[in-house]
Design an enzyme around this catalytic site. Structure first.
Site, PDB file in Angstrom:
ATOM      1  N   GLU A  64     -27.887  -6.472 -77.250  1.00  0.00           N
ATOM      2  CA  GLU A  64     -26.936  -5.369 -77.053  1.00  0.00           C
ATOM      3  C   GLU A  64     -27.126  -4.276 -78.093  1.00  0.00           C
ATOM      4  O   GLU A  64     -27.296  -4.558 -79.280  1.00  0.00           O
ATOM      5  CB  GLU A  64     -25.507  -5.911 -77.136  1.00  0.00           C
ATOM      6  CG  GLU A  64     -24.570  -5.306 -76.133  1.00  0.00           C
ATOM      7  CD  GLU A  64     -24.984  -5.634 -74.704  1.00  0.00           C
ATOM      8  OE1 GLU A  64     -25.498  -4.732 -74.015  1.00  0.00           O
ATOM      9  OE2 GLU A  64     -24.801  -6.774 -74.275  1.00  0.00           O
ATOM     10  N   HIS A  65     -27.087  -3.033 -77.634  1.00  0.00           N
ATOM     11  CA  HIS A  65     -27.227  -1.852 -78.501  1.00  0.00           C
ATOM     12  C   HIS A  65     -28.559  -1.861 -79.250  1.00  0.00           C
ATOM     13  O   HIS A  65     -28.627  -1.468 -80.414  1.00  0.00           O
ATOM     14  CB  HIS A  65     -26.060  -1.770 -79.497  1.00  0.00           C
ATOM     15  CG  HIS A  65     -24.777  -1.322 -78.872  1.00  0.00           C
ATOM     16  ND1 HIS A  65     -24.534  -0.004 -78.543  1.00  0.00           N
ATOM     17  CD2 HIS A  65     -23.671  -2.018 -78.500  1.00  0.00           C
ATOM     18  CE1 HIS A  65     -23.323   0.095 -78.009  1.00  0.00           C
ATOM     19  NE2 HIS A  65     -22.786  -1.111 -77.956  1.00  0.00           N
ATOM     20  N   SER A 147     -22.514  -1.797 -65.956  1.00  0.00           N
ATOM     21  CA  SER A 147     -23.423  -0.708 -65.629  1.00  0.00           C
ATOM     22  C   SER A 147     -23.138  -0.022 -64.302  1.00  0.00           C
ATOM     23  O   SER A 147     -24.060   0.314 -63.559  1.00  0.00           O
ATOM     24  CB  SER A 147     -24.872  -1.234 -65.655  1.00  0.00           C
ATOM     25  OG  SER A 147     -25.784  -0.179 -65.673  1.00  0.00           O
ATOM     26  N   SER A 148     -21.870   0.216 -64.022  1.00  0.00           N
ATOM     27  CA  SER A 148     -21.514   0.907 -62.781  1.00  0.00           C
ATOM     28  C   SER A 148     -22.053   2.333 -62.757  1.00  0.00           C
ATOM     29  O   SER A 148     -22.551   2.808 -61.725  1.00  0.00           O
ATOM     30  CB  SER A 148     -19.996   0.920 -62.597  1.00  0.00           C
ATOM     31  OG  SER A 148     -19.356   1.548 -63.701  1.00  0.00           O
ATOM     32  N   ASP A 192     -30.256  -0.347 -68.522  1.00  0.00           N
ATOM     33  CA  ASP A 192     -29.474  -0.436 -67.285  1.00  0.00           C
ATOM     34  C   ASP A 192     -30.287   0.011 -66.075  1.00  0.00           C
ATOM     35  O   ASP A 192     -30.261  -0.612 -65.010  1.00  0.00           O
ATOM     36  CB  ASP A 192     -28.211   0.427 -67.403  1.00  0.00           C
ATOM     37  CG  ASP A 192     -27.333   0.017 -68.570  1.00  0.00           C
ATOM     38  OD1 ASP A 192     -27.518  -1.105 -69.068  1.00  0.00           O
ATOM     39  OD2 ASP A 192     -26.472   0.813 -68.978  1.00  0.00           O
TER      40      ASP A 192
END
Length: 471
Positions: A64-65, A147-148, A192
């Site tokens: 993450e990140h 991740s919409s 994403d």
């Protein structure tokens, strides 16, 4: 030309893999949803759509990140997706957008001749302002870390490319989509969009961004079941500065370390992976450099200006982005340590998965859980992107002896948890429903309890990336 393993792509030589057009089968799990969207399209526009696009959301298992710092990640595509019904618009260059949820998302019309962004830049002189009619539906939870927004952008890119008559490589589509999302203010690293196009049934993907985009399928341990639980605490990544603040802090830390290492081009080095390569450091050496060099827990503007030899005005114009110019304090040490340690965890996670694919090992499986827990602790303490409601979910997970971590940008959204079996996942989901979801505020209970919270907590399996259908 051959079909690949997921049945939704074609390989056109030299490793070029495009999204192949396929016929929607009646036994498909998405058939009814697509039919409903097609009926809505016809109601809105008086004609049937030419084709449909499906782009999945994703859950990141670990890493993450780190993507915007150049490091690899390990996500998988989920079944929740954005769906588009699309047709060329006989009204020349008009773009007409309609959403199935009309009350929440009003329609939008525009003349494509007036727009100058996104995939149009990539197509250049080949771009034609061909109008489009698009109806939108989706079941990727909003602002939940699945991740919409990237699925929406990626679906728009794929639909536009198809209307323009262009068959682009999946990796190129992912790169274009990542660039497009920057237009709404999110400086994402590309994870994403990459998994949105590269996802494959049954596999997570180890996605590398340096020196170029590369996706390698990773078989997850046999029997393991992943659960996604939505805290329902929402954070709009594009509207908030928190995400971009972390990006800026990482870039400042990179330049600080590059200058200390005596690199002449230190101002041009903005990603940790580029610094690692320039100095030929391994993960352990890099971590030591951070601890030895970035000794303060908080740096001021004056500290950074003095170290980099720039004025405050130069700091604002050259080093800070538009929505981070208000920043007065910078936690360079914490952000850098998280990124470098997290990148190490990704490499370890993949290696253990590969070992478990050869032969089962209780110690190996246990180590995967430990890496997920360490990842969350780092995100909470060093990157400060958790949320009290997320921490409640994590605490329940710990009580259930389940390894879990926040996934996505953070500040709310979802956790991802790894269970030892489908049966264990069912028990865990029931515990979350009993100890977390049953105690939601009244307005959330009213919305989610009727379907037994199935939209906010669910087991998931790795799915395919972007697909393009005709009826």
């Amino acid at each position: 030309m051959t079909a690949n393993g997921n049945g939704t792509a074609q390989v056109l030589g030299a490793g070029i893999e495009v999204v192949a057009q396929q016929k929607l089968q009646q036994d498909s799990k998405i058939y009814e949803r697509v039919q409903q969207l097609g009926a809505f399209f016809k109601q809105q526009f008086g004609a049937d759509p030419d084709f449909f696009v499906r782009v999945p959301g994703r859950v990141n298992i670990i890493g993450e990140h780190v993507d915007y710092c150049g490091y690899s990640v390990l996500p998988m595509a989920v079944s929740q997706s954005i769906f588009l019904a699309v047709a060329k618009n006989p009204e020349d260059s008009q773009l007409q957008l309609r959403n199935l949820e009309e009350a929440k998302f009003p329609g939008y019309d525009a003349d494509l001749k007036t727009l100058r962004w996104g995939i149009q830049e990539n197509l250049g002189s080949q771009w034609k302002p061909v109008g489009m009619r698009i109806a939108v539906d989706g079941n990727v939870p909003l602002a939940a870390g699945l991740s919409s927004s990237s699925a929406m952008v990626s679906s728009a890119v794929l639909a536009t490319a198809h209307v323009q008559g262009k068959q682009l490589d999946r990796r190129e589509l992912a790169s274009i989509s990542a660039k497009c999302e920057q237009y709404i203010g999110t400086h994402s690293g590309g994870m994403d969009q990459a998994i949105a196009y590269l996802g494959r049934v049954g596999c997570a993907h180890h996605i590398e961004f340096h020196p170029k985009l590369k996706g390698t399928p990773v078989t997850l341990p046999a029997g393991k079941c992943f659960v996604v639980a939505n805290s329902l605490a929402q954070k709009n990544k594009a509207a908030s500065s928190d995400y971009n603040e972390r990006v800026v802090e990482c870039r400042l830390a990179t330049r600080w370390l590059a200058k200390r290492k005596g690199l002449i081009n230190w101002q041009d080095i903005v990603r940790f992976i580029d610094l690692e390569e320039a100095c030929q450091m391994d993960n352990e050496t890099f971590e030591k450099l951070i601890k030895d060099t970035l000794t303060k827990w908080t740096y001021t503007r004056a500290d950074i200006c003095e170290e980099l030899g720039v004025t405050e005005q130069e700091l604002e114009t050259k080093f800070l982005s538009a929505n981070t110019r208000h920043m007065e304090q910078f936690k360079l040490r914490q952000r850098a340590l998280h990124v470098i340690q997290e990148s190490g965890r990704v490499a370890k996670f993949r290696k253990i998965c590969e070992q478990l694919a050869v032969g089962p090992s209780k110690a190996g499986a246990k180590r995967l859980g430990e890496l997920m827990r360490q990842s969350h602790e780092s995100l909470r303490e060093l990157y400060e992107c958790s949320h009290p409601d997320v921490e409640r979910l994590i605490a329940i997970s710990t009580e259930q002896n389940v390894s879990a971590r926040v996934t996505g940008a953070g500040w709310g959204g979802c956790i991802v948890a790894m269970c030892d079996s489908v049966e264990a996942a069912d028990e865990y989901i029931n515990a979350l429903k009993r100890d977390y979801y049953a105690h939601l505020p009244a307005h959330l209970l009213e919305r989610h309890q009727p379907n037994n919270f199935c939209e906010v907590v669910f087991a998931t399996l790795p799915g395919n990336g972007a697909e393009l259908y005709i009826q």
